[in-house]
Scaffold this active site. Structure first.
Site, short mmCIF file in Angstrom:
data_model
loop_
_atom_site.label_atom_id
_atom_site.label_comp_id
_atom_site.label_asym_id
_atom_site.label_seq_id
_atom_site.Cartn_x
_atom_site.Cartn_y
_atom_site.Cartn_z
N HIS A 149 20.59 -35.39 -5.34
CA HIS A 149 19.97 -35.80 -4.01
C HIS A 149 18.48 -35.85 -4.39
O HIS A 149 17.62 -35.79 -3.26
CB HIS A 149 20.37 -35.20 -3.04
N ASN A 205 -1.58 2.12 5.86
CA ASN A 205 -0.69 1.27 5.32
C ASN A 205 -0.15 0.33 6.42
O ASN A 205 0.39 0.92 7.29
CB ASN A 205 0.58 1.76 4.57
N GLY A 206 -0.40 -0.85 6.48
CA GLY A 206 0.06 -1.76 7.53
C GLY A 206 -1.06 -2.73 7.98
O GLY A 206 -1.82 -3.12 7.16
N LYS A 229 6.44 -3.53 -3.83
CA LYS A 229 7.87 -3.32 -3.60
C LYS A 229 8.49 -3.33 -2.02
O LYS A 229 9.30 -4.39 -2.03
CB LYS A 229 8.21 -2.05 -4.22
N TRP A 245 -2.61 -2.72 -1.70
CA TRP A 245 -1.97 -4.10 -1.77
C TRP A 245 -2.99 -4.90 -0.54
O TRP A 245 -2.65 -4.74 0.45
CB TRP A 245 -0.72 -4.15 -1.62
N CYS A 299 0.76 -1.30 0.06
CA CYS A 299 -0.24 -0.18 -0.06
C CYS A 299 0.91 1.30 -0.04
O CYS A 299 2.05 1.20 0.75
CB CYS A 299 -1.09 0.13 1.26
N GLU A 344 19.13 -16.15 -6.96
CA GLU A 344 18.57 -14.82 -7.51
C GLU A 344 17.95 -14.80 -8.89
O GLU A 344 17.07 -14.11 -9.27
CB GLU A 344 19.76 -13.84 -7.26
N ARG A 371 3.76 0.25 -4.90
CA ARG A 371 3.71 -0.38 -3.63
C ARG A 371 2.32 -1.24 -3.48
O ARG A 371 2.06 -1.80 -2.62
CB ARG A 371 3.59 0.69 -2.58
N LYS A 404 14.31 -13.86 -9.89
CA LYS A 404 13.93 -12.99 -11.20
C LYS A 404 12.84 -13.55 -12.11
O LYS A 404 12.10 -12.66 -12.57
CB LYS A 404 15.11 -12.48 -11.77
C1 F6R Z 1 12.73 -9.20 -5.45
C2 F6R Z 1 12.46 -8.32 -4.52
C3 F6R Z 1 12.04 -8.68 -3.17
C4 F6R Z 1 13.17 -7.60 -1.93
C5 F6R Z 1 12.60 -8.00 -0.75
C6 F6R Z 1 13.45 -7.45 0.64
O1 F6R Z 1 13.11 -8.46 -6.52
O2 F6R Z 1 12.52 -6.98 -4.79
O3 F6R Z 1 12.53 -10.12 -2.95
O4 F6R Z 1 14.50 -7.92 -2.43
O5 F6R Z 1 11.21 -7.98 -0.45
O6 F6R Z 1 13.38 -6.02 0.28
P1 F6R Z 1 14.13 -4.83 0.92
O7 F6R Z 1 15.60 -5.04 -0.05
O8 F6R Z 1 13.77 -3.42 0.46
O9 F6R Z 1 14.15 -5.07 2.30
#
Ligand code: F6R
Length: 591
Positions: A492, A99-100, A586, A73, A2, A469, A27, A473
């Site tokens: 395994h 937000n929360g 995000k 969100w 949010c 990673e 967000r 992605k």
């Molecule tokens: C993946 C991604 C998330 C963040 C995770 C941590 O592309 O963006 O996995 O890496 O939510 O976020 P931060 O780094 O802001 O604590």
């Protein structure tokens, strides 16, 4: 999780609110709404994308003195118009965006219903306007009513409230969820994140937990809601430019941010004093934990190999959400290195609070200057990557790796050498990103793989982190199931999943893991797997080669680039929403 945005000032309300909301869309983007005061309090909200809702209600045409707005969100309550924010009090004269999560909302709701309040939505948020209404009725004072309401709330919250009776003030409250005030001249802003108003001001105040701000167009006053006393707040100047938060001609923020890695990696340089302070904390500690979530966790995992190999330090990488289960190991001889792009991830902040209680020192590594993590850390380093708007972390990852590499090398007196290696890594990244041939190859491979159900990635040693990673992605943006594995682990169990044509990406830098990873790729190929090698040279096992530089010490930085690009092109091929993947947000500011 949010985004909330409020404005009061001399500009036309509609366009500024719409712009703020759009900049916070990363967000959360399942519903949106606005409350404003123009001959009475008015609310417009719905489920859907901001653009659709804005068209429906003509947000641009909104005029008035002030407004608060929200992009959602969903956590509590389905994605519907009724559950969209703002929420209002029974009499419709108080509106709130939040937000929360209000953890005790069921009890509060029951209490409020028994007092005669009528609820319209299924959300936890709706208890806030009703609580405020209850106390406002008793005191006739909006600030007192907010203080009293806040004292009843458990959970995490950043919320904005406006009162029809007080049409010149926005009340802003923060507890464990981010909120920042932008200071203008004859206007003020308040938002979950700086990019919402960066175009208009770089002067900001970060609210701390349990603080309440009273924001009018010419003044901002901040109070501690426990003592109810006024607090003097430090004003920060945000080091970002407006262009940093724009797409700059790229079709998506993801591509812009991938491309920015041509120059963002070396932006970690220039903090030698802070690096020395941080290394001293490591030297003084008996136990070192690297704590983070998602992509930032992968940076921690990669660096744990550097800590071991280069500095002989046992630094344990721990997922922030799992940290509570091992927190008993943490004591006053420990150091927690908490890594977070946003500096607002709830799991990370909770781990840090827990570690602090146990006497541990905290080293924060953040991108967002002034973020909660930075402010609660004993020492901090920044990655200086500029705002990362795409939900997917790309440039912040390579910068996190770079700063961790400097830190590890400083422990053994190699800071200057490491700086040169970082510069070289950035040059190699730039060469890759500027190679039209490479981009074309990856796009072609993405087209071939776009109908795949699964993609596996293997890497050994530090490249294991790259495999995780890379898989993250691919998953989050293209919705293809992808999994990263330590090459030696496949036999395994996971080898059972390999069928004729199953795509597998083998991450093969020129290091000591090379031969074994190639061996693991052979095992996959022998079972029908289709092998895409990330390597600086051809090998008989590869069905496809994505040629990468022969960099060894900083291979995680170099090797992730083609995987970020592959994920991007897979998403394009599959028609996915690149900057706003489904179900994600995000900054994950809920536990
Ligand atoms: C993946 C991604 C998330 C963040 C995770 C941590 O592309 O963006 O996995 O890496 O939510 O976020 P931060 O780094 O802001 O604590």
């Amino acid at each position: 999780m949010c985004g909330i945005f409020g404005y009061t000032g001399f500009r036309r309300l509609g366009p500024i609110i719409l712009e703020g909301l759009k900049r916070l869309e990363y967000r959360g983007y399942d519903s949106a709404g606005v409350a404003f005061i123009s001959s009475g309090l008015q609310v417009m909200k719905d489920a859907g994308k901001i653009d659709e809702i804005s068209r429906k209600f003509n947000f641009s045409g909104i005029d008035g003195k002030l407004a608060i707005s929200h992009t959602r969100w969903a956590t509590h309550g389905a994605v519907t118009q009724t559950n969209a924010h703002p929420h209002i009090s029974c009499n419709g004269r108080i509106a709130v965006v939040h937000n929360g999560i209000i953890e005790n909302y069921i009890d509060l709701k029951r209490e409020l219903i028994s007092l005669g309040h009528k609820f319209r939505s299924e959300t936890d948020t709706e208890v806030i306007p009703h609580l405020i209404e209850e106390f406002y009725r008793k005191t006739g004072d909006p600030l007192k009513a907010i203080f009293m309401a806040v004292s009843k709330l458990d959970g995490s919250f950043a919320f904005l409230a406006i009162f029809e009776d007080h049409p010149d003030r926005i009340f802003a409250v923060r507890y464990k969820s981010p909120l920042v005030i932008g200071l203008g001249d004859g206007e003020n802003f308040v938002a979950s994140d700086v990019p919402a108003f960066l175009k208009y001001t770089k002067k900001v105040i970060f609210l701390d937990d349990m603080e309440v701000a009273v924001i009018s167009r010419d003044s901002v006053e901040v109070f501690n809601s426990l003592t109810r006393e006024k607090v003097d707040k430090e004003i920060y100047i945000v080091p970002w430019s407006v262009e940093d938060a724009e797409r700059g001609g790229y079709p998506h923020f993801m591509m812009k941010e991938i491309m920015e890695q041509r120059f963002t990696i070396t932006r970690v340089l220039g903090q030698d004093d802070r690096i020395r302070e941080a290394s001293q904390l490591i030297k003084d500690a008996q136990k070192v934990f690297l704590v983070a979530a998602g992509t930032s966790y992968h940076a921690c995992l990669a660096s744990s190999y550097w800590f071991a190999e280069i500095a002989g330090v046992n630094a344990r990488a721990v997922l922030a959400s799992e940290f509570p289960s091992i927190s008993k190991l943490v004591d006053d001889k420990s150091l927690v290195i908490a890594v977070s792009q946003s500096g607002e991830t709830a799991d990370v902040l909770e781990s840090v609070r827990m570690a602090k209680k146990r006497g541990s020192k905290i080293l924060g590594i953040v991108n967002v200057v002034g973020s909660s993590l930075m402010r609660i850390s004993d020492a901090f380093l920044t990655i200086n990557a500029g705002p990362e708007i795409c939900v997917l972390a790309t440039k912040s990852y390579t910068s996190q790796l770079a700063i961790l590499y400097l830190l590890v090398n400083d422990l053994v007196g190699r800071l200057e050498n490491a700086k040169e290696e970082i510069k070289r890594a950035e040059t190699l990244v730039a060469h890759m990103l500027e190679s039209e041939a490479l981009l074309k190859d990856i796009r072609r491979i993405a087209k071939d793989l776009s109908a795949s159900e699964h993609i596996f990635l293997i890497g050994r040693g530090i490249s294991y982190a790259t495999s995780l990673e890379g898989a993250l992605k691919i998953k989050e943006v293209s919705y293809i199931h992808a999994e990263g594995f330590a090459g030696g682990e496949l036999k395994h169990g996971t080898l059972a999943l390999i069928e004729e044509g199953t795509p597998c990406i083998a991450i093969v830098p020129e290091d000591e893991t090379k031969d074994q990873t190639l061996g693991n790729a052979m095992e996959i190929k022998a079972r029908g797997g289709y092998i895409i090698g990330l390597s600086n040279e051809e090998h008989v096992v590869f069905d496809e080669l994505i040629r990468t530089p022969s960099e060894t010490s900083l291979s995680p930085i170099v090797m992730i680039i083609p995987l970020q690009l592959l994920a991007y092109y897979l998403a394009l091929e599959r028609g996915c929403n690149v900057d706003q993947p489904r179900n994600l947000a995000k900054s994950v500011t809920v536990l």
